[in-house]
Design a protein around this motif. Structure first.
Motif, PDB file in Angstrom:
ATOM      1  N   ASN A   1      44.540  28.487  50.519  1.00 12.41           N
ATOM      2  CA  ASN A   1      43.464  28.551  51.511  1.00 12.41           C
ATOM      3  C   ASN A   1      42.542  27.338  51.477  1.00 12.41           C
ATOM      4  O   ASN A   1      41.643  27.237  52.300  1.00 12.41           O
ATOM      5  N   VAL A   2      42.743  26.436  50.537  1.00 16.74           N
ATOM      6  CA  VAL A   2      41.895  25.243  50.445  1.00 16.74           C
ATOM      7  C   VAL A   2      42.440  24.189  51.406  1.00 16.74           C
ATOM      8  O   VAL A   2      43.574  23.738  51.257  1.00 16.74           O
ATOM      9  N   PRO A   3      41.639  23.806  52.415  1.00 16.88           N
ATOM     10  CA  PRO A   3      42.113  22.819  53.383  1.00 16.88           C
ATOM     11  C   PRO A   3      41.983  21.400  52.826  1.00 16.88           C
ATOM     12  O   PRO A   3      40.977  20.727  53.028  1.00 16.88           O
ATOM     13  N   CYS A   4      42.991  20.970  52.101  1.00 17.68           N
ATOM     14  CA  CYS A   4      42.923  19.633  51.521  1.00 17.68           C
ATOM     15  C   CYS A   4      44.296  18.989  51.515  1.00 17.68           C
ATOM     16  O   CYS A   4      45.310  19.641  51.712  1.00 17.68           O
ATOM     17  N   MET A   5      44.281  17.679  51.306  1.00 20.60           N
ATOM     18  CA  MET A   5      45.499  16.911  51.099  1.00 20.60           C
ATOM     19  C   MET A   5      45.434  16.380  49.681  1.00 20.60           C
ATOM     20  O   MET A   5      44.350  16.138  49.153  1.00 20.60           O
ATOM     21  N   LEU A   6      46.587  16.199  49.061  1.00 15.40           N
ATOM     22  CA  LEU A   6      46.629  15.626  47.723  1.00 15.40           C
ATOM     23  C   LEU A   6      47.234  14.233  47.800  1.00 15.40           C
ATOM     24  O   LEU A   6      48.331  14.060  48.312  1.00 15.40           O
ATOM     25  N   PHE A   7      46.492  13.244  47.312  1.00 17.07           N
ATOM     26  CA  PHE A   7      47.038  11.902  47.154  1.00 17.07           C
ATOM     27  C   PHE A   7      47.574  11.829  45.741  1.00 17.07           C
ATOM     28  O   PHE A   7      46.826  11.970  44.771  1.00 17.07           O
ATOM     29  N   THR A   8      48.869  11.619  45.619  1.00 19.18           N
ATOM     30  CA  THR A   8      49.530  11.664  44.323  1.00 19.18           C
ATOM     31  C   THR A   8      50.195  10.338  44.005  1.00 19.18           C
ATOM     32  O   THR A   8      50.991   9.835  44.801  1.00 19.18           O
ATOM     33  N   PRO A   9      49.907   9.751  42.838  1.00 17.63           N
ATOM     34  CA  PRO A   9      50.598   8.518  42.441  1.00 17.63           C
ATOM     35  C   PRO A   9      52.087   8.795  42.263  1.00 17.63           C
ATOM     36  O   PRO A   9      52.473   9.805  41.687  1.00 17.63           O
ATOM     37  N   ILE A  10      52.919   7.902  42.749  1.00 20.25           N
ATOM     38  CA  ILE A  10      54.364   8.101  42.654  1.00 20.25           C
ATOM     39  C   ILE A  10      54.869   7.747  41.261  1.00 20.25           C
ATOM     40  O   ILE A  10      55.706   8.436  40.700  1.00 20.25           O
ATOM     41  N   CYS A  11      54.373   6.688  40.681  1.00 23.87           N
ATOM     42  CA  CYS A  11      54.824   6.245  39.357  1.00 23.87           C
ATOM     43  C   CYS A  11      53.628   6.129  38.414  1.00 23.87           C
ATOM     44  O   CYS A  11      53.185   5.025  38.098  1.00 23.87           O
ATOM     45  N   PRO A  12      53.066   7.246  37.959  1.00 28.74           N
ATOM     46  CA  PRO A  12      51.896   7.162  37.080  1.00 28.74           C
ATOM     47  C   PRO A  12      52.270   6.565  35.730  1.00 28.74           C
ATOM     48  O   PRO A  12      53.347   6.795  35.206  1.00 28.74           O
ATOM     49  N   HIS A  13      51.363   5.762  35.186  1.00 25.65           N
ATOM     50  CA  HIS A  13      51.603   5.113  33.902  1.00 25.65           C
ATOM     51  C   HIS A  13      50.918   5.820  32.739  1.00 25.65           C
ATOM     52  O   HIS A  13      51.114   5.457  31.591  1.00 25.65           O
ATOM     53  N   SER A  14      50.099   6.806  33.049  1.00 24.93           N
ATOM     54  CA  SER A  14      49.470   7.593  31.990  1.00 24.93           C
ATOM     55  C   SER A  14      49.106   8.952  32.565  1.00 24.93           C
ATOM     56  O   SER A  14      49.158   9.176  33.775  1.00 24.93           O
ATOM     57  N   LEU A  15      48.705   9.851  31.703  1.00 22.86           N
ATOM     58  CA  LEU A  15      48.349  11.201  32.146  1.00 22.86           C
ATOM     59  C   LEU A  15      47.049  11.234  32.932  1.00 22.86           C
ATOM     60  O   LEU A  15      46.727  12.241  33.549  1.00 22.86           O
ATOM     61  N   SER A  16      46.271  10.149  32.912  1.00 27.87           N
ATOM     62  CA  SER A  16      45.007  10.159  33.645  1.00 27.87           C
ATOM     63  C   SER A  16      45.197   9.847  35.129  1.00 27.87           C
ATOM     64  O   SER A  16      44.259   9.936  35.899  1.00 27.87           O
ATOM     65  N   PHE A  17      46.404   9.486  35.556  1.00 26.25           N
ATOM     66  CA  PHE A  17      46.682   9.284  36.970  1.00 26.25           C
ATOM     67  C   PHE A  17      47.104  10.620  37.553  1.00 26.25           C
ATOM     68  O   PHE A  17      48.280  10.965  37.567  1.00 26.25           O
ATOM     69  N   ARG A  18      46.143  11.381  38.026  1.00 25.25           N
ATOM     70  CA  ARG A  18      46.421  12.711  38.541  1.00 25.25           C
ATOM     71  C   ARG A  18      46.225  12.748  40.052  1.00 25.25           C
ATOM     72  O   ARG A  18      45.548  11.884  40.608  1.00 25.25           O
ATOM     73  N   PRO A  19      46.785  13.742  40.718  1.00 19.39           N
ATOM     74  CA  PRO A  19      46.552  13.877  42.162  1.00 19.39           C
ATOM     75  C   PRO A  19      45.066  14.009  42.459  1.00 19.39           C
ATOM     76  O   PRO A  19      44.309  14.596  41.684  1.00 19.39           O
ATOM     77  N   ILE A  20      44.650  13.446  43.578  1.00 24.60           N
ATOM     78  CA  ILE A  20      43.255  13.499  43.989  1.00 24.60           C
ATOM     79  C   ILE A  20      43.175  14.347  45.252  1.00 24.60           C
ATOM     80  O   ILE A  20      43.756  13.989  46.274  1.00 24.60           O
ATOM     81  N   PRO A  21      42.460  15.496  45.211  1.00 28.29           N
ATOM     82  CA  PRO A  21      42.335  16.307  46.427  1.00 28.29           C
ATOM     83  C   PRO A  21      41.312  15.694  47.377  1.00 28.29           C
ATOM     84  O   PRO A  21      40.261  15.207  46.961  1.00 28.29           O
ATOM     85  N   VAL A  22      41.644  15.680  48.670  1.00 30.72           N
ATOM     86  CA  VAL A  22      40.772  15.118  49.703  1.00 30.72           C
ATOM     87  C   VAL A  22      40.627  16.155  50.805  1.00 30.72           C
ATOM     88  O   VAL A  22      41.615  16.785  51.209  1.00 30.72           O
ATOM     89  N   ASP A  23      39.413  16.341  51.295  1.00 27.78           N
ATOM     90  CA  ASP A  23      39.139  17.319  52.347  1.00 27.78           C
ATOM     91  C   ASP A  23      39.967  17.001  53.591  1.00 27.78           C
ATOM     92  O   ASP A  23      39.859  15.917  54.164  1.00 27.78           O
ATOM     93  N   ALA A  24      40.811  17.929  54.019  1.00 28.05           N
ATOM     94  CA  ALA A  24      41.691  17.709  55.168  1.00 28.05           C
ATOM     95  C   ALA A  24      40.993  17.984  56.494  1.00 28.05           C
ATOM     96  O   ALA A  24      41.545  17.713  57.546  1.00 28.05           O
ATOM     97  N   ARG A  25      39.782  18.519  56.452  1.00 24.02           N
ATOM     98  CA  ARG A  25      39.076  18.830  57.697  1.00 24.02           C
ATOM     99  C   ARG A  25      38.340  17.625  58.252  1.00 24.02           C
ATOM    100  O   ARG A  25      37.915  17.624  59.388  1.00 24.02           O
ATOM    101  N   SER A  26      38.150  16.601  57.438  1.00 29.41           N
ATOM    102  CA  SER A  26      37.428  15.422  57.909  1.00 29.41           C
ATOM    103  C   SER A  26      38.409  14.375  58.425  1.00 29.41           C
ATOM    104  O   SER A  26      39.614  14.471  58.228  1.00 29.41           O
ATOM    105  N   ASN A  27      37.876  13.383  59.096  1.00 31.47           N
ATOM    106  CA  ASN A  27      38.710  12.314  59.639  1.00 31.47           C
ATOM    107  C   ASN A  27      39.162  11.385  58.520  1.00 31.47           C
ATOM    108  O   ASN A  27      38.451  11.175  57.543  1.00 31.47           O
TER     109      ASN A  27
END
Length: 94
Positions: free
Chosen positions: A9-35
Protein backbone atom coordinates in the motif's frame (compact mmCIF):
# COMPACT_ATOMS: atom_id res chain seq x y z
CA UNK A 1 21.54 -10.55 -2.19
CA UNK A 2 20.05 -7.38 -0.74
CA UNK A 3 16.32 -7.21 -0.33
CA UNK A 4 14.08 -4.38 0.78
CA UNK A 5 10.48 -5.02 1.66
CA UNK A 6 7.93 -2.27 1.19
CA UNK A 7 4.29 -2.72 2.08
CA UNK A 8 2.13 -3.00 -1.08
CA UNK A 9 0.00 0.00 0.00
CA UNK A 10 3.02 2.33 0.09
CA UNK A 11 3.02 4.40 -3.11
CA UNK A 12 6.73 4.46 -3.82
CA UNK A 13 9.38 3.45 -6.31
CA UNK A 14 12.64 1.80 -5.32
CA UNK A 15 15.89 2.93 -6.91
CA UNK A 16 18.17 -0.07 -6.60
CA UNK A 17 21.89 -0.25 -7.43
CA UNK A 18 22.52 -3.00 -9.97
CA UNK A 19 26.09 -3.83 -8.90
CA UNK A 20 26.49 -2.78 -5.25
CA UNK A 21 30.04 -2.87 -3.91
CA UNK A 22 29.11 -3.03 -0.24
CA UNK A 23 26.12 -3.69 1.98
CA UNK A 24 25.57 0.04 2.46
CA UNK A 25 24.32 0.40 -1.14
CA UNK A 26 20.68 -0.32 -0.44
CA UNK A 27 17.50 0.47 -2.39
CA UNK A 28 16.24 4.00 -1.85
CA UNK A 29 12.44 4.43 -1.63
CA UNK A 30 11.08 7.50 -3.45
CA UNK A 31 7.53 8.86 -3.23
CA UNK A 32 5.74 7.74 -6.42
CA UNK A 33 2.97 10.33 -6.05
CA UNK A 34 5.24 13.27 -6.81
CA UNK A 35 6.66 14.32 -10.15
CA UNK A 36 10.01 12.95 -11.27
CA UNK A 37 12.67 15.31 -12.58
CA UNK A 38 16.17 14.87 -13.99
CA UNK A 39 19.03 17.33 -14.16
CA UNK A 40 22.40 16.65 -15.70
CA UNK A 41 24.11 19.99 -15.23
CA UNK A 42 22.62 20.93 -11.85
CA UNK A 43 20.89 23.99 -13.35
CA UNK A 44 18.24 23.03 -15.87
CA UNK A 45 15.85 20.21 -15.14
CA UNK A 46 13.39 18.22 -17.19
CA UNK A 47 10.19 16.66 -15.89
CA UNK A 48 9.72 12.99 -16.68
CA UNK A 49 6.31 11.85 -17.87
CA UNK A 50 4.70 8.44 -17.51
CA UNK A 51 6.54 5.95 -19.72
CA UNK A 52 9.72 8.06 -19.96
CA UNK A 53 13.03 6.43 -19.15
CA UNK A 54 16.57 7.62 -18.57
CA UNK A 55 19.48 5.66 -19.98
CA UNK A 56 22.87 6.28 -18.41
CA UNK A 57 26.06 5.05 -20.03
CA UNK A 58 29.76 5.75 -19.73
CA UNK A 59 31.23 8.39 -22.00
CA UNK A 60 33.99 7.35 -24.39
CA UNK A 61 35.80 10.54 -23.26
CA UNK A 62 36.95 10.26 -19.63
CA UNK A 63 36.78 13.37 -17.48
CA UNK A 64 39.99 14.03 -15.57
CA UNK A 65 39.44 14.77 -11.89
CA UNK A 66 41.53 16.24 -9.11
CA UNK A 67 41.74 13.92 -6.12
CA UNK A 68 42.96 14.55 -2.61
CA UNK A 69 44.13 10.96 -2.11
CA UNK A 70 42.98 8.48 -4.73
CA UNK A 71 40.00 8.46 -7.07
CA UNK A 72 38.16 5.47 -5.60
CA UNK A 73 38.76 6.38 -1.96
CA UNK A 74 37.72 10.00 -2.51
CA UNK A 75 34.51 8.87 -4.22
CA UNK A 76 33.53 6.51 -1.40
CA UNK A 77 34.40 9.08 1.28
CA UNK A 78 32.18 11.67 -0.44
CA UNK A 79 29.25 9.21 -0.53
CA UNK A 80 29.72 8.33 3.13
CA UNK A 81 29.92 12.02 4.09
CA UNK A 82 26.90 13.11 2.02
CA UNK A 83 24.59 10.17 2.67
CA UNK A 84 25.73 9.23 6.19
CA UNK A 85 26.23 5.62 5.12
CA UNK A 86 27.60 3.19 7.69
CA UNK A 87 27.21 5.79 10.42
CA UNK A 88 25.15 5.31 13.53
CA UNK A 89 23.70 8.51 14.93
CA UNK A 90 23.68 9.03 18.67
CA UNK A 91 20.24 8.41 20.10
CA UNK A 92 18.64 10.93 22.40
CA UNK A 93 17.74 9.88 25.92
CA UNK A 94 14.08 9.16 26.59
Amino acid sequence: MLCMQVHPNVPCMLFTPICPHSLSFRPIPVDARSNAWVSFDGKRRQQLSRGDSVRICMSPHPLPTVNKFDQTGDWFRSLIRCLNWNERLDQKAL
